[in-house]
Motif scaffolding. Structure first.
Motif, PDB file in Angstrom:
ATOM      1  N   GLY A  15      -4.099   6.897   4.455  1.00 58.03           N
ATOM      2  CA  GLY A  15      -4.830   5.643   4.176  1.00 58.03           C
ATOM      3  C   GLY A  15      -5.740   5.799   2.966  1.00 58.03           C
ATOM      4  N   GLY A  18      -6.360   3.022   0.091  1.00 55.47           N
ATOM      5  CA  GLY A  18      -7.069   1.759   0.298  1.00 55.47           C
ATOM      6  C   GLY A  18      -8.438   1.767  -0.361  1.00 55.47           C
ATOM      7  N   PHE A  19      -9.232   0.777   0.009  1.00 54.11           N
ATOM      8  CA  PHE A  19     -10.559   0.577  -0.593  1.00 54.11           C
ATOM      9  C   PHE A  19     -11.457   1.794  -0.370  1.00 54.11           C
ATOM     10  N   VAL A  20     -11.694   2.161   0.879  1.00 55.07           N
ATOM     11  CA  VAL A  20     -12.562   3.315   1.161  1.00 55.07           C
ATOM     12  C   VAL A  20     -11.919   4.585   0.616  1.00 55.07           C
ATOM     13  N   THR A  39       1.395   7.296   0.955  1.00 53.00           N
ATOM     14  CA  THR A  39       1.222   5.846   0.903  1.00 53.00           C
ATOM     15  C   THR A  39       2.578   5.151   0.915  1.00 53.00           C
ATOM     16  N   ARG A  40       2.545   3.871   1.271  1.00 46.94           N
ATOM     17  CA  ARG A  40       3.755   3.047   1.177  1.00 46.94           C
ATOM     18  C   ARG A  40       3.819   2.356  -0.168  1.00 46.94           C
ATOM     19  N   HIS A  41       2.777   2.504  -0.972  1.00 45.41           N
ATOM     20  CA  HIS A  41       2.697   1.779  -2.251  1.00 45.41           C
ATOM     21  C   HIS A  41       2.300   2.739  -3.368  1.00 45.41           C
ATOM     22  N   LEU A  81      -7.726   7.279   7.530  1.00 43.72           N
ATOM     23  CA  LEU A  81      -8.411   6.023   7.197  1.00 43.72           C
ATOM     24  C   LEU A  81      -7.547   4.811   7.524  1.00 43.72           C
ATOM     25  N   VAL A  82      -6.434   5.037   8.186  1.00 41.29           N
ATOM     26  CA  VAL A  82      -5.487   3.936   8.403  1.00 41.29           C
ATOM     27  C   VAL A  82      -6.113   2.870   9.299  1.00 41.29           C
ATOM     28  N   GLY A  83      -6.003   1.626   8.854  1.00 41.36           N
ATOM     29  CA  GLY A  83      -6.533   0.537   9.662  1.00 41.36           C
ATOM     30  C   GLY A  83      -6.032  -0.809   9.166  1.00 41.36           C
ATOM     31  N   MET A 119     -11.587   7.740  11.015  1.00 38.88           N
ATOM     32  CA  MET A 119     -12.295   6.493  10.713  1.00 38.88           C
ATOM     33  C   MET A 119     -12.032   5.495  11.820  1.00 38.88           C
ATOM     34  N   SER A 120     -13.107   5.038  12.443  1.00 36.98           N
ATOM     35  CA  SER A 120     -13.005   4.012  13.480  1.00 36.98           C
ATOM     36  C   SER A 120     -13.826   2.806  13.015  1.00 36.98           C
ATOM     37  N   TYR A 132      -8.866  -5.758  18.546  1.00 37.40           N
ATOM     38  CA  TYR A 132      -9.138  -4.844  17.427  1.00 37.40           C
ATOM     39  C   TYR A 132     -10.078  -3.728  17.889  1.00 37.40           C
ATOM     40  N   ARG A 136      -9.455   0.342  18.677  1.00 34.30           N
ATOM     41  CA  ARG A 136     -10.213   1.400  18.001  1.00 34.30           C
ATOM     42  C   ARG A 136     -10.711   2.439  19.008  1.00 34.30           C
ATOM     43  N   ILE A 161     -18.183  -2.579   5.326  1.00 39.37           N
ATOM     44  CA  ILE A 161     -18.392  -1.714   4.159  1.00 39.37           C
ATOM     45  C   ILE A 161     -18.303  -2.565   2.891  1.00 39.37           C
TER      46      ILE A 161
HETATM   47  N1  LIG Z   1     -13.742  -2.071   4.932  1.00 31.09           N
HETATM   48  C1  LIG Z   1     -14.555  -2.254   5.951  1.00 31.09           C
HETATM   49  O1  LIG Z   1     -15.478  -3.088   5.934  1.00 31.09           O
HETATM   50  C2  LIG Z   1     -14.391  -1.405   7.186  1.00 31.09           C
HETATM   51  C3  LIG Z   1     -15.350  -1.466   8.200  1.00 31.09           C
HETATM   52  C4  LIG Z   1     -15.174  -0.666   9.333  1.00 31.09           C
HETATM   53  C5  LIG Z   1     -14.075   0.174   9.440  1.00 31.09           C
HETATM   54  N2  LIG Z   1     -13.164   0.185   8.426  1.00 31.09           N
HETATM   55  C6  LIG Z   1     -12.006   1.055   8.564  1.00 31.09           C
HETATM   56  O2  LIG Z   1     -11.978   1.979   7.485  1.00 31.09           O
HETATM   57  C7  LIG Z   1     -10.631   2.293   7.134  1.00 31.09           C
HETATM   58  C8  LIG Z   1     -10.413   2.056   5.662  1.00 31.09           C
HETATM   59  O3  LIG Z   1     -10.719   0.701   5.393  1.00 31.09           O
HETATM   60  P1  LIG Z   1     -10.355   0.038   4.000  1.00 31.09           P
HETATM   61  O4  LIG Z   1     -11.293  -1.092   3.808  1.00 31.09           O
HETATM   62  O5  LIG Z   1     -10.219   1.092   2.971  1.00 31.09           O
HETATM   63  O6  LIG Z   1      -8.918  -0.577   4.347  1.00 31.09           O
HETATM   64  P2  LIG Z   1      -7.686  -0.831   3.359  1.00 31.09           P
HETATM   65  O7  LIG Z   1      -8.123  -0.942   1.961  1.00 31.09           O
HETATM   66  O8  LIG Z   1      -6.944  -1.969   3.949  1.00 31.09           O
HETATM   67  O9  LIG Z   1      -6.832   0.500   3.512  1.00 31.09           O
HETATM   68  C9  LIG Z   1      -6.213   0.765   4.722  1.00 31.09           C
HETATM   69  C10 LIG Z   1      -5.177   1.853   4.528  1.00 31.09           C
HETATM   70  O10 LIG Z   1      -4.459   1.935   5.770  1.00 31.09           O
HETATM   71  C11 LIG Z   1      -3.111   2.176   5.482  1.00 31.09           C
HETATM   72  N3  LIG Z   1      -2.261   1.490   6.479  1.00 31.09           N
HETATM   73  C12 LIG Z   1      -2.461   0.322   7.112  1.00 31.09           C
HETATM   74  N4  LIG Z   1      -1.444   0.053   7.934  1.00 31.09           N
HETATM   75  C13 LIG Z   1      -0.559   1.069   7.803  1.00 31.09           C
HETATM   76  C14 LIG Z   1       0.712   1.351   8.380  1.00 31.09           C
HETATM   77  N5  LIG Z   1       1.284   0.528   9.255  1.00 31.09           N
HETATM   78  N6  LIG Z   1       1.318   2.489   8.011  1.00 31.09           N
HETATM   79  C15 LIG Z   1       0.765   3.332   7.120  1.00 31.09           C
HETATM   80  N7  LIG Z   1      -0.432   3.112   6.521  1.00 31.09           N
HETATM   81  C16 LIG Z   1      -1.081   1.995   6.863  1.00 31.09           C
HETATM   82  C17 LIG Z   1      -2.824   1.596   4.109  1.00 31.09           C
HETATM   83  O11 LIG Z   1      -1.938   2.519   3.495  1.00 31.09           O
HETATM   84  P3  LIG Z   1      -0.930   2.162   2.281  1.00 31.09           P
HETATM   85  O12 LIG Z   1      -1.483   2.883   1.099  1.00 31.09           O
HETATM   86  O13 LIG Z   1       0.366   2.731   2.702  1.00 31.09           O
HETATM   87  O14 LIG Z   1      -0.927   0.671   2.139  1.00 31.09           O
HETATM   88  C18 LIG Z   1      -4.194   1.564   3.421  1.00 31.09           C
HETATM   89  O15 LIG Z   1      -4.302   2.556   2.450  1.00 31.09           O
HETATM   90  C19 LIG Z   1      -9.754   1.418   8.030  1.00 31.09           C
HETATM   91  O16 LIG Z   1      -9.396   2.146   9.159  1.00 31.09           O
HETATM   92  C20 LIG Z   1     -10.690   0.291   8.409  1.00 31.09           C
HETATM   93  O17 LIG Z   1     -10.328  -0.351   9.593  1.00 31.09           O
HETATM   94  C21 LIG Z   1     -13.300  -0.551   7.308  1.00 31.09           C
END
Ligand SMILES: NC(=O)c1ccc[n+]([C@@H]2O[C@H](COP(=O)([O-])OP(=O)(O)OC[C@H]3O[C@@H](n4cnc5c(N)ncnc54)[C@H](OP(=O)(O)O)[C@@H]3O)[C@@H](O)[C@H]2O)c1
Length: 318
Positions: A15, A18-20, A39-41, A81-83, A119-120, A132, A136, A161
Motif C-alpha cells: 500500500g 498511496g497517499f500515506v 502495487t497494482r499501478h 498500509l492497505v485500506g 495501519m488501522s 468499515y 479494521r 490524515i
Molecule cells: N487517509 C486517511 O485519512 C486515513 C485515516 C485513517 C486510516 N487510514 C488508513 O491508512 C492507510 C493508507 O491510507 P491512504 O490515505 O494512503 O490510502 P490510499 O491512498 O487509498 O492508499 C491505499 C493503498 O491500499 C492499496 N490497496 C487498496 N485496496 C487494495 C487491494 N484490493 N489490493 C491491493 N492493494 C490495495 C492501494 O494499493 P495500489 O498501489 O495497488 O493501488 C493503495 O496504495 C489505509 O489503510 C487507510 O485506511 C487513512
C-alpha cells in the motif's frame, strides 16, 4: 542519506503507493532503508516515487498467496498500509481489512520476518457502528493472532490524515466551490493529523523495541467539528460557501444516493462511522515526540497548486 547499520535494511511497504505511503516511503528512504513497494499501478506509483532510488516499485497482486510471498521476499520488515473507504462489492472490507492482515503476518512468519507495522484506523472496534470500523478491528485481531510471539507488531490508528494529496480535505476544498455545501455529520468531531507526523511515527517505531506490541492512536493537536474542517478547507482554497448540516434522515438519503454514483464520495457505511467521534483517547504518544503539527500551519500550503504531481515535485524539491 543515512547508511543503516541496524537490523532492518529492507522494508516491504504494502500500500506504499498511496497517499500515506508516498510520505512514509520518503521518510524511510531518507533514513537509509531500502524499500520494496508492490502495487497494482506501477507506472503511476513509480512516477510518484521517482525521487526515491531506494524504492523498488513492482507490479504485484498481494491479494494472492504467490503475490504476497513475492512481495515480502528478502525483506526484514513489512508495513501494511492497505485500506479502502468504500466497498466495490459487499465483503471487500472483510477481505481487505479483516482477513488480509492475518495473511500478511503469516507471510512474514514463513519468510522469517520478525517486524510488522499495521495501519488501522481510529475507532476500530468489534462493536463499532460501521462495517468499515469493525473490519479494521477484525484485521488487527487477525494480525495479532498470526504474529504470536514470533512477529513484533505495532498498530497505528490515526484520525483523518491531512496533507498535500489527501482525499478528505481536498475533497471538501473542491466541493466548497459550490455556493452551499449540504453536509452530513456536520457536528461530528475529528482530530486531523498531518501525514508527515503519521509517517514520522511509523518510521520511528520501526526499530524501537519500546513500540513492539503497542497500539497507538494518532491525532493532531486540535479537535474540529466536520463543519469547521470544511469551512477551513474552503477558505484555504479561496471559497466561502454556506455549510448546512443535514438532519439524520436527510443525511441517510444523501448517502444512499451518493453511494450509487461512480467513485462514491459518501456511503451509508461512512455515515455510520460518523456516529462516534474520531478523536484519540490520549495525547500524542511520548515515544514519538515532538508533538504533531497543527492543521492551521499546513492548510495554507495545501491548495495553492492543483497539479496532482505537485506534491511529489515539492518533496523532491523540483
Ligand atoms: N487517509 C486517511 O485519512 C486515513 C485515516 C485513517 C486510516 N487510514 C488508513 O491508512 C492507510 C493508507 O491510507 P491512504 O490515505 O494512503 O490510502 P490510499 O491512498 O487509498 O492508499 C491505499 C493503498 O491500499 C492499496 N490497496 C487498496 N485496496 C487494495 C487491494 N484490493 N489490493 C491491493 N492493494 C490495495 C492501494 O494499493 P495500489 O498501489 O495497488 O493501488 C493503495 O496504495 C489505509 O489503510 C487507510 O485506511 C487513512
Amino acid at each position: 542519506m543515512t547508511t543503516r547499520t541496524k537490523n532492518i535494511q529492507t522494508v516491504c511497504v504494502i500500500g506504499g503507493g498511496g497517499f500515506v505511503g508516498h510520505y512514509l516511503c520518503s521518510q524511510l528512504a531518507a533514513a537509509g532503508y531500502r524499500l520494496r513497494v508492490p502495487t497494482r499501478h506501477r507506472e503511476r506509483v513509480k512516477q510518484g516515487l521517482l525521487e526515491l532510488p531506494a524504492a523498488e516499485v513492482f507490479d504485484c497482486n498481494v491479494m494472492t498467496e504467490a503475490g504476497l510471498a513475492a512481495a515480502v521476499h528478502g525483506c526484514d520488515a513489512v508495513i501494511n498500509l492497505v485500506g479502502i473507504l468504500h466497498e466495490r462489492r459487499r465483503g471487500d472490507f472483510d477481505r481487505v481489512h479483516g482477513e488480509f492482515p492475518g495473511k500478511v503476518v503469516e507471510a512474514c512468519r514463513r519468510n522469517g520476518i520478525h517486524r510488522y507495522l499495521h495501519m488501522s484506523a481510529l475507532g476500530a472496534a468489534p462493536d463499532a457502528p460501521s462495517r468499515y470500523l469493525r473490519s479494521r478491528a477484525a484485521g488487527e485481531a487477525a494480525a495479532r493472532k498470526a504474529a504470536g510471539n514470533e512477529v513484533a507488531m505495532t498498530v497505528f490508528r490515526p484520525s483523518v490524515i491531512f496533507g498535500v494529496g489527501d482525499s478528505f480535505l481536498t475533497l471538501f476544498a473542491g466541493l466548497a466551490a459550490l455556493p452551499l455545501v449540504p453536509l452530513a455529520g456536520a457536528d461530528v468531531e475529528f482530530q486531523p493529523v498531518w501525514v508527515e507526523d503519521v509517517a514520522r511515527a511509523m518510521a520511528a517505531s520501526l526499530e524501537n523495541a519500546e513500540t513492539f506490541g503497542q497500539t497507538y492512536e494518532l491525532g493532531g493537536p486540535q479537535v474540529f467539528r466536520l463543519r469547521d474542517l470544511v469551512r477551513k478547507s474552503a477558505q484555504a482554497a479561496g471559497h466561502d460557501p454556506a455549510i448546512v448540516g443535514l438532519p439524520g434522515p436527510v443525511a441517510y438519503l444523501q448517502a444512499l444516493v451518493f453511494e450509487h454514483l461512480p467513485g462514491p464520495i459518501m456511503t451509508r457505511d461512512n455515515l455510520a462511522s460518523m456516529q462516534v467521534a474520531n478523536v484519540a483517547r490520549g495525547s500524542w504518544p511520548e515515544v514519538f515526540a515532538p508533538g504533531p503539527q497543527g492543521l492551521d500551519a499546513v492548510l495554507p500550503t495545501m491548495f495553492g497548486n492543483r497539479d496532482p504531481m505537485d506534491r511529489y515535485r515539492r518533496r523532491a524539491a523540483r
